[in-house]
Write a protein that holds these residues in place. Structure first.
Motif, PDB file in Angstrom:
ATOM      1  N   PHE A  30     -21.953  26.614  -5.873  1.00 28.91           N
ATOM      2  CA  PHE A  30     -22.237  25.685  -4.773  1.00 28.91           C
ATOM      3  C   PHE A  30     -23.625  25.910  -4.177  1.00 28.91           C
ATOM      4  N   THR A  31     -24.074  27.159  -4.176  1.00 32.79           N
ATOM      5  CA  THR A  31     -25.427  27.422  -3.691  1.00 32.79           C
ATOM      6  C   THR A  31     -26.426  26.683  -4.570  1.00 32.79           C
ATOM      7  N   LEU A  32     -26.200  26.745  -5.878  1.00 35.58           N
ATOM      8  CA  LEU A  32     -27.094  26.056  -6.819  1.00 35.58           C
ATOM      9  C   LEU A  32     -27.017  24.537  -6.644  1.00 35.58           C
ATOM     10  N   ILE A  33     -25.805  24.008  -6.474  1.00 30.11           N
ATOM     11  CA  ILE A  33     -25.657  22.559  -6.282  1.00 30.11           C
ATOM     12  C   ILE A  33     -26.493  22.119  -5.073  1.00 30.11           C
ATOM     13  N   LEU A  34     -26.373  22.864  -3.971  1.00 37.20           N
ATOM     14  CA  LEU A  34     -27.091  22.464  -2.753  1.00 37.20           C
ATOM     15  C   LEU A  34     -28.591  22.735  -2.837  1.00 37.20           C
ATOM     16  N   GLU A  35     -28.977  23.698  -3.654  1.00 35.42           N
ATOM     17  CA  GLU A  35     -30.403  23.940  -3.872  1.00 35.42           C
ATOM     18  C   GLU A  35     -31.017  22.760  -4.618  1.00 35.42           C
ATOM     19  N   ILE A  36     -30.292  22.296  -5.633  1.00 34.20           N
ATOM     20  CA  ILE A  36     -30.805  21.190  -6.452  1.00 34.20           C
ATOM     21  C   ILE A  36     -30.714  19.871  -5.679  1.00 34.20           C
ATOM     22  N   ALA A  37     -29.606  19.680  -4.952  1.00 30.41           N
ATOM     23  CA  ALA A  37     -29.402  18.419  -4.231  1.00 30.41           C
ATOM     24  C   ALA A  37     -28.808  18.665  -2.852  1.00 30.41           C
ATOM     25  N   PRO A  38     -29.662  18.979  -1.855  1.00 26.88           N
ATOM     26  CA  PRO A  38     -29.159  19.293  -0.508  1.00 26.88           C
ATOM     27  C   PRO A  38     -28.254  18.195   0.066  1.00 26.88           C
ATOM     28  N   ALA A  39     -28.492  16.952  -0.334  1.00 29.58           N
ATOM     29  CA  ALA A  39     -27.708  15.847   0.233  1.00 29.58           C
ATOM     30  C   ALA A  39     -26.243  15.870  -0.194  1.00 29.58           C
ATOM     31  N   ALA A  40     -25.924  16.642  -1.216  1.00 27.80           N
ATOM     32  CA  ALA A  40     -24.536  16.710  -1.695  1.00 27.80           C
ATOM     33  C   ALA A  40     -23.620  17.332  -0.638  1.00 27.80           C
ATOM     34  N   LYS A  41     -24.226  18.056   0.292  1.00 35.55           N
ATOM     35  CA  LYS A  41     -23.471  18.769   1.324  1.00 35.55           C
ATOM     36  C   LYS A  41     -22.478  17.871   2.071  1.00 35.55           C
ATOM     37  N   LYS A  42     -22.936  16.666   2.377  1.00 35.46           N
ATOM     38  CA  LYS A  42     -22.101  15.813   3.233  1.00 35.46           C
ATOM     39  C   LYS A  42     -20.854  15.264   2.538  1.00 35.46           C
ATOM     40  N   MET A  43     -20.801  15.390   1.215  1.00 34.39           N
ATOM     41  CA  MET A  43     -19.630  14.865   0.501  1.00 34.39           C
ATOM     42  C   MET A  43     -18.432  15.800   0.518  1.00 34.39           C
ATOM     43  N   PHE A  44     -18.711  17.080   0.611  1.00 30.75           N
ATOM     44  CA  PHE A  44     -17.618  18.047   0.505  1.00 30.75           C
ATOM     45  C   PHE A  44     -17.058  18.383   1.885  1.00 30.75           C
ATOM     46  N   SER A  45     -15.748  18.178   2.039  1.00 29.68           N
ATOM     47  CA  SER A  45     -15.110  18.404   3.339  1.00 29.68           C
ATOM     48  C   SER A  45     -15.409  19.805   3.873  1.00 29.68           C
ATOM     49  N   PHE A  46     -15.455  20.772   2.973  1.00 33.98           N
ATOM     50  CA  PHE A  46     -15.617  22.168   3.407  1.00 33.98           C
ATOM     51  C   PHE A  46     -17.075  22.560   3.640  1.00 33.98           C
ATOM     52  N   PRO A 106     -25.740  10.192 -10.865  1.00 26.81           N
ATOM     53  CA  PRO A 106     -26.717  11.298 -10.884  1.00 26.81           C
ATOM     54  C   PRO A 106     -26.159  12.626 -10.357  1.00 26.81           C
ATOM     55  N   HIS A 107     -25.132  12.571  -9.532  1.00 23.33           N
ATOM     56  CA  HIS A 107     -24.544  13.830  -9.038  1.00 23.33           C
ATOM     57  C   HIS A 107     -23.988  14.664 -10.190  1.00 23.33           C
ATOM     58  N   PHE A 108     -23.527  13.982 -11.229  1.00 22.38           N
ATOM     59  CA  PHE A 108     -22.967  14.718 -12.364  1.00 22.38           C
ATOM     60  C   PHE A 108     -24.038  15.558 -13.068  1.00 22.38           C
ATOM     61  N   GLU A 109     -25.279  15.083 -13.027  1.00 22.02           N
ATOM     62  CA  GLU A 109     -26.374  15.862 -13.621  1.00 22.02           C
ATOM     63  C   GLU A 109     -26.660  17.113 -12.782  1.00 22.02           C
ATOM     64  N   VAL A 110     -26.533  16.948 -11.475  1.00 19.76           N
ATOM     65  CA  VAL A 110     -26.765  18.076 -10.566  1.00 19.76           C
ATOM     66  C   VAL A 110     -25.720  19.168 -10.824  1.00 19.76           C
ATOM     67  N   VAL A 111     -24.470  18.733 -10.904  1.00 24.26           N
ATOM     68  CA  VAL A 111     -23.381  19.688 -11.128  1.00 24.26           C
ATOM     69  C   VAL A 111     -23.517  20.327 -12.514  1.00 24.26           C
ATOM     70  N   LYS A 112     -23.989  19.545 -13.473  1.00 24.71           N
ATOM     71  CA  LYS A 112     -24.180  20.094 -14.820  1.00 24.71           C
ATOM     72  C   LYS A 112     -25.220  21.219 -14.811  1.00 24.71           C
ATOM     73  N   GLU A 113     -26.335  20.944 -14.172  1.00 21.90           N
ATOM     74  CA  GLU A 113     -27.404  21.940 -14.084  1.00 21.90           C
ATOM     75  C   GLU A 113     -26.889  23.214 -13.396  1.00 21.90           C
ATOM     76  N   ALA A 114     -26.170  23.027 -12.297  1.00 20.89           N
ATOM     77  CA  ALA A 114     -25.630  24.178 -11.558  1.00 20.89           C
ATOM     78  C   ALA A 114     -24.613  24.928 -12.414  1.00 20.89           C
ATOM     79  N   LEU A 115     -23.800  24.185 -13.149  1.00 26.42           N
ATOM     80  CA  LEU A 115     -22.795  24.824 -14.015  1.00 26.42           C
ATOM     81  C   LEU A 115     -23.479  25.667 -15.092  1.00 26.42           C
ATOM     82  N   LEU A 116     -24.462  25.086 -15.772  1.00 27.79           N
ATOM     83  CA  LEU A 116     -25.129  25.817 -16.857  1.00 27.79           C
ATOM     84  C   LEU A 116     -25.814  27.075 -16.324  1.00 27.79           C
TER      85      LEU A 116
END
Ligand code: HEM
Length: 154
Positions: A30-46, A106-116
């Motif tokens: 999740f740190t990587l996801i938010l580093e790559i795409a800070p705006a993703a923060k608002k989607m996750f309830s937690f 495009p969010h799927f690319e962000v998650v992919k990068e963070a996953l790899l």
């Protein structure tokens, strides 16, 4: 597209290592996801309500593990059946959940990068081009199936 026995073995091998360190890897993911795409923060309830990424949050851990584990399983299914199949749920449901949470392609690319990057850090010296390719292929097939359902619903 098929998945080779070698690719399946590489994905399984890395998932076995990752399993031993889920709390730390979930946080890292999740740190990587938010580093790559800070705006993703608002989607996750937690993540919405806090400034920091919460430590030991069960929902955060759950999404991270789902992504790791389902990608690994998708690799196994690709090898055994030649297509991605999901256990416990359906792509229709997954498509619907993501669509309603405001997830876009495009969010799927962000998650992919963070996953790899998470897998790379988790396996250390065992990381290779080939292992990267195997995770990449398994993830793409899984993500494409979810994205296809998201389009169906719109
Ligand atoms: C929820 C899997 C990609 C954002 C979920 C759930 C699953 C899942 C199984 C739980 C559904 C439920 O039972 O409620 C996956 C897989 C992915 C993926 C396998 C990739 C192949 C993404 C992406 C995003 C995203 C790219 C956006 C950056 C979310 C959000 C939720 C969710 C916001 C609701 C979580 C919450 O707030 O509690 N996902 N997901 N997911 N997913 Fe994903």
């Amino acid at each position: 597209m098929g998945f080779t026995e070698k690719q399946e073995a590489l994905v399984k091998e890395s998932w076995e290592l990752m399993k031993q360190n889920i709390p730390e890897l979930s946080l890292r993911f999740f740190t990587l996801i938010l580093e790559i795409a800070p705006a993703a923060k608002k989607m996750f309830s937690f993540l919405k309500e806090s400034d920091q990424i919460p430590q030991n949050n069960p929902k955060l851990k759950a999404h991270a593990v789902k992504v790791f584990k389902m990608t690994c399983e998708s690799g196994i299914q690709l090898r055994e059946k030649g297509e991605v199949v999901v256990a416990d749920t359906t792509f229709k449901y997954l498509g619907s959940v993501h669509l309603h949470k405001g997830v876009i392609d495009p969010h799927f690319e962000v998650v992919k990068e963070a996953l790899l990057r998470t897998v790379e850090e988790a396996v250390g010296e065992k990381w290779s081009e080939e292992m990267c390719g195997a995770w990449c292929e398994a993830y793409d097939q899984l993500a494409n199936a979810i994205k296809a359902e998201m389009k169906e619903e719109t």
